[in-house]
Structure formats: C-alpha cells, structure tokens
Design an enzyme around this catalytic site. Structure first.
Site, PDB file in Angstrom:
ATOM      1  N   TYR A   1       1.779  12.448  14.805  1.00 31.31           N
ATOM      2  CA  TYR A   1       2.407  11.450  13.933  1.00 31.31           C
ATOM      3  C   TYR A   1       3.141  10.410  14.767  1.00 31.31           C
ATOM      4  CZ  TYR A   1       5.550   9.443  10.446  1.00 31.31           C
ATOM      5  OH  TYR A   1       6.260   8.570   9.642  1.00 31.31           O
TER       6      TYR A   1
ATOM      7  N   THR B   1       0.851  -1.189   0.000  1.00 30.48           N
ATOM      8  CA  THR B   1       0.000   0.000   0.000  1.00 30.48           C
ATOM      9  C   THR B   1       0.886   1.238   0.000  1.00 30.48           C
ATOM     10  OG1 THR B   1      -0.189   0.135   2.428  1.00 30.48           O
ATOM     11  CG2 THR B   1      -1.791  -1.236   1.256  1.00 30.48           C
ATOM     12  N   GLY B   2       0.419   2.287  -0.677  1.00 32.82           N
ATOM     13  CA  GLY B   2       1.245   3.481  -0.798  1.00 32.82           C
ATOM     14  C   GLY B   2       2.509   3.187  -1.586  1.00 32.82           C
ATOM     15  N   GLY B   3       2.339   2.509  -2.727  1.00 30.92           N
ATOM     16  CA  GLY B   3       3.496   2.009  -3.458  1.00 30.92           C
ATOM     17  C   GLY B   3       3.903   2.812  -4.668  1.00 30.92           C
ATOM     18  N   THR B   4       3.505   4.082  -4.752  1.00 29.09           N
ATOM     19  CA  THR B   4       3.784   4.847  -5.969  1.00 29.09           C
ATOM     20  C   THR B   4       4.951   5.816  -5.847  1.00 29.09           C
ATOM     21  OG1 THR B   4       2.157   6.543  -5.361  1.00 29.09           O
ATOM     22  CG2 THR B   4       1.375   4.699  -6.714  1.00 29.09           C
ATOM     23  N   SER B   5       5.514   5.963  -4.650  1.00 27.16           N
ATOM     24  CA  SER B   5       6.653   6.873  -4.498  1.00 27.16           C
ATOM     25  C   SER B   5       7.432   6.495  -3.242  1.00 27.16           C
ATOM     26  CB  SER B   5       6.205   8.341  -4.406  1.00 27.16           C
ATOM     27  OG  SER B   5       5.472   8.568  -3.205  1.00 27.16           O
TER      28      SER B   5
ATOM     29  N   SER C   1       8.072   4.018  12.501  1.00 26.09           N
ATOM     30  CA  SER C   1       9.066   5.091  12.391  1.00 26.09           C
ATOM     31  C   SER C   1       9.906   5.075  13.651  1.00 26.09           C
ATOM     32  CB  SER C   1       8.366   6.457  12.265  1.00 26.09           C
ATOM     33  OG  SER C   1       9.293   7.510  12.457  1.00 26.09           O
TER      34      SER C   1
END
Length: 249
Positions: A150, A12-16, A137
């Site tokens: 965050y 997921t969130g694999g475009t950048s 993180s």
C-alpha cells in the site's frame, strides 16, 4: 461566491469516507459532481442525498471499460471537467512473507492503475485551468510494517502528481496530491481482522499522531477543496499532508 459555483467535478470512490465528504463539500460549494462507486446501493444513497447536484456512475477504476462508462457520462453533460479528485483505492495489511501476487496486483491495479487511467481519460474533458487532486497518504514517506505494498502504491501516486504537474502546466492545469494520516472512516476500521479488534487498531493509530486523535473525513474534504479551488492558484506539484503532524513532527 461559492468556490466551485457552476463548476463540474469528478470524484471517484465517492460513496463513503473521504470521497463522500468531498462530494458533500463540493456540492455545498456549488459544483455539479459526477460520483463513481462500485456498489449500486451506496450510489443510490448518494443520489438520494444530493439529487440533481450529482450524476452517479457505477464502476471500478481498475477496469478500463468501467472508466469508459464514467467518461461517457461526463461527455454527455457537455460541460467538461473543472476538478478531478482521483480518490478511489484501498489496501490491506500483509507482511513481506505473506504478500501474494493477488494482493500486490489488486492494490496496484486500483491505487496506481486506477489513478493513471482516470487522469488519462479525463484529459480530453479538462477545461482550461482545471485542477486535479490525487489521494496519496502520509505513509508515502514513512515505513510501516505489514503495509509495504500500500505504501509503495501511494508513493507512486505522489510521483505522478509531480510529473503530471510538469506535463500539464502549459494547459493551466494544476496537479496536486493530498496525503491523509489515519482518518476515522469505514475503510480504516475495516483494516482490522475482526470487528472487535477495530477499537484497538484505531486507538493505536491515534496514539501515534502528535495531535493524539484521528482526523475526520471533513478535514480532508476541506484540504481537497483548497487544492481544487482558485484559492490554491499558485500551487502545483505539491503534496498537502493532513495528518495531525504524524509525518512532520
């Protein structure tokens, strides 16, 4: 033999940034990768680069109906999932007095809710011995001014890795988290209020790392590959810090 030969992975969130680096690494290792992202143009760029090695699905992990579309696509492939990299998310700076409900809710809906329901909806598709990797993180064990929401969301992700590892161990499914430090990605640069401030932000972050540099998305991708592959077969419930020593030294 490639580490993920004939395996199916979801990123997921694999475009950048980190997500794209992981897609690239998984494809190199022989996997077919289902890739999600919110932007059609970026998804098409992923498809152009990797061709039949990927299936692209547009969607936002904070929207249940979008996740339904993702797992419908997974089901249509008929091969289940061997790896889930729950990576989508993000954050913005906000000092305590400036936190709004919108800031709080959007961060938790994406980072926490998106992670919870991505993994929940993956459960029926997970093959025996599958690996789940969550993006946390190194800030989940640190204090950082103006980044508390965050940080709290990533601490929740870390907690999920432990609990889900306990829940899924009888299925032979491993759950771990990767904890990047400051990584040279568009998302990190985008934390600066103005483009001209990005250089100062990145320089300041690098100076706070014992190795005196930012990490690269490819370095995180190598760590994710390790946690996703049989090479980490005796590792579950763990968090792997990839932060140049920032959380340890």
């Amino acid at each position: 033999m490639a580490d993920l030969a004939s395996k199916t992975a979801l990123v997921t969130g694999g475009t950048s940034g980190i997500g794209l680096a992981v897609v690239r690494r998984f494809v190199e290792e022989g996997a077919h990768v289902v890739v999600t992202g919110r932007t059609a143009e970026k998804l098409q760029a992923v498809k152009s680069e990797f061709g039949d090695a990927v299936t692209i699905v547009q969607g936002d992990v904070s929207r249940i109906e979008d996740l339904d579309d993702v797992f419908a696509a997974v089901g249509e492939r008929g091969s289940g999932l061997d790896v889930v990299f729950a990576n989508a998310g993000g954050g913005e700076f906000a000092a305590l007095e400036d936190i709004t409900w919108e800031h709080f809710s959007s961060t938790f809906e994406s980072n926490v809710g998106g992670t919870v329901f991505t993994v929940q909806k993956a459960l029926p598709h997970l093959n025996q011995g599958a690996a789940i990797v969550l993006t946390s993180s190194n800030i989940d064990v640190k204090g950082s001014a103006a980044f508390s929401v965050y940080a709290a969301s990533k601490a929740a992700v870390r907690s999920f890795a432990r609990s889900w590892a306990a829940e899924l161990v009888d299925r032979g499914i491993r759950v771990n988290s990767v904890a990047p430090g400051p990584i040279a990605t568009p998302g990190l640069s985008g934390l600066a209020a103005e483009p001209e401030q990005a250089e100062a932000l990145l320089g300041g972050l690098a100076a706070g790392v014992p190795m005196r540099r930012l990490g690269s998305p490819e370095e995180i991708a190598d760590a994710v590959l390790y946690l996703s592959s049989p090479r980490s077969s005796y590792v579950t419930g763990a968090e792997l810090y990839v932060d140049g020593g920032a959380s340890q030294i």
